[in-house]
Motif scaffolding. Structure first.
Motif, short mmCIF file in Angstrom:
data_model
loop_
_atom_site.label_atom_id
_atom_site.label_comp_id
_atom_site.label_asym_id
_atom_site.label_seq_id
_atom_site.Cartn_x
_atom_site.Cartn_y
_atom_site.Cartn_z
N MET A 184 45.08 54.23 28.09
CA MET A 184 45.64 55.56 27.82
C MET A 184 44.87 56.25 26.69
O MET A 184 44.63 57.46 26.73
N SER A 185 44.45 55.48 25.69
CA SER A 185 43.70 56.04 24.56
C SER A 185 42.36 56.59 25.02
O SER A 185 41.83 57.53 24.43
N LEU A 186 41.80 55.99 26.06
CA LEU A 186 40.52 56.43 26.59
C LEU A 186 40.65 57.66 27.49
O LEU A 186 39.65 58.22 27.93
N GLY A 187 41.89 58.06 27.78
CA GLY A 187 42.11 59.26 28.58
C GLY A 187 42.75 59.03 29.93
O GLY A 187 42.97 59.99 30.68
N ALA A 188 43.06 57.78 30.28
CA ALA A 188 43.68 57.51 31.58
C ALA A 188 45.10 58.07 31.62
O ALA A 188 45.81 58.07 30.61
N ASP A 189 45.50 58.55 32.79
CA ASP A 189 46.87 59.02 33.00
C ASP A 189 47.79 57.89 33.44
O ASP A 189 49.02 58.01 33.37
N ALA A 190 47.20 56.80 33.92
CA ALA A 190 47.98 55.66 34.40
C ALA A 190 47.04 54.46 34.50
O ALA A 190 45.82 54.59 34.31
N VAL A 191 47.61 53.31 34.82
CA VAL A 191 46.80 52.11 35.03
C VAL A 191 47.15 51.49 36.37
O VAL A 191 48.27 51.61 36.86
N GLN A 192 46.16 50.82 36.96
CA GLN A 192 46.38 50.02 38.15
C GLN A 192 46.09 48.57 37.80
O GLN A 192 45.02 48.27 37.27
N ILE A 193 47.05 47.68 38.08
CA ILE A 193 46.95 46.28 37.68
C ILE A 193 46.97 45.39 38.91
O ILE A 193 47.89 45.47 39.73
N GLY A 194 45.95 44.55 39.04
CA GLY A 194 45.86 43.66 40.18
C GLY A 194 46.08 42.20 39.83
O GLY A 194 47.07 41.60 40.23
#
Length: 318
Positions: A184-194
């Motif tokens: 999120m700090s890098l600018g992502a709006d969300a994360v995808q976790i596998g």
């Protein structure tokens, strides 16, 4: 976590998405993650058309929350998968491994939101131009098939964020609340976790594979077979066979022969830990247990909140 663009786009509570992993993402896992407030994804790449229909039917019965289907665009029976998604009114599709221009317009005609997985800012732009509503920017730390560029998630997220106006979902090397905060700090709006969800009770991966994930250490995974399709996997006897082929300067055709057919199924689904292809990310070295998906999700939220609180005391005022 406050509402953001991904939460609003998908109508979910938290910007946490469970990846649609081959052989590991059945309706049981997708529905649990969606019920927890994230977005669960059924991985259709390992499913015959009738199997996908069964999983979609059962997922709709198990949750009244949004869920998605992941489709590798090179899947041989993709027309049938697309029709299943339309017929059952699946609200969201994550596409990968192909040109998003091919099917995005048809899906959007039916009101389906489309997200495409990319490994570079260049392909992120192409996905948005094709009409995709968001992109998954996947660094080469990720398990399974990913980009040839070997761009890490930490470098890729800002590049993609600066390249497109669409929401950006970070993937690759994310398996804890701390890494969610970093993304999120890098600018992502969300994360995808596998990988973290591959080692869940609801994952359809073989128990041998899940146990292998939690015993994997730093350096036990490698990105290889770029000549065919780059894949990150756990080192085992099959990997040694691949390395032997490289040492004798094997051709692309010889490498394909070493790979053979259904190698990932043999390892991840059937449990052959030596001759199977064991696709998993670098973050597997951080995973130490197999847990229910709901517990994993709760842990991610708690870790995120703790990390966010702790960082306030550590930030240096420049």
């Amino acid at each position: 976590m406050m509402k953001n663009r991904i939460c609003e786009l998908f109508d979910i509570d938290y910007p946490i998405i469970q990846a649609g992993m081959i052989w590991c993402s059945p309706w049981q896992l997708a529905s649990e993650v969606s019920n927890a407030g994230g977005l669960g994804i059924i991985g259709s790449g390992s499913m015959y058309p009738e199997v996908l229909r069964e999983h979609v039917e059962k997922c709709k019965k198990a949750t009244d929350k949004p869920f998605a289907v992941n489709i590798p665009l090179l899947y041989p029976n993709i027309e049938e998968h697309i029709q299943t998604i339309i017929d059952y009114e699946v609200p969201i599709v994550f596409s990968s491994a192909g040109n998003p221009k091919t099917w995005t317009p048809k899906l959007k005609e039916h009101g389906i939101k489309v997200v495409h997985v990319v490994s570079s800012a260049k392909f992120a732009k192409k996905a948005v131009e094709a009409g995709c509503d968001a992109v998954v920017a996947e660094g080469f730390e990720a398990g399974g098939h990913n980009g040839r560029e070997e761009t890490t998630t930490m470098c890729l997220i800002p590049l993609v964020k600066d390249a497109v106006d669409a929401p950006v979902i970070a993937a690759g090397g994310i398996g804890s609340g701390r890494s969610i905060l970093a993304a999120m700090s890098l600018g992502a709006d969300a994360v995808q976790i596998g990988s973290r969800f591959a080692a869940s009770n609801e994952s359809s991966g073989h128990e041998n594979f899940k146990n292998r994930i939690v015993s994997t250490n730093e350096g036990d995974t490698v990105l290889t077979l770029k000549e065919l399709a780059p894949v990150r996997l756990i080192k085992n006897e099959f990997y040694a066979d691949v390395m032997n082929a490289y040492e004798r300067c094997a051709s692309k055709e010889e490498l394909a022969q070493v790979l053979g057919r259904a190698r990932a199924k043999k390892g991840m689904f059937e449990g052959d830990m030596e001759q199977g292809e064991l696709e998993i990310g670098q973050v597997s070295a951080q995973i130490k247990d197999v847990l229910p998906a709901k517990k994993i999700f709760e842990n991610l939220l708690n870790e995120y909140r703790e990390a966010r609180k702790a960082i306030c005391d550590k930030v240096f005022d420049l």
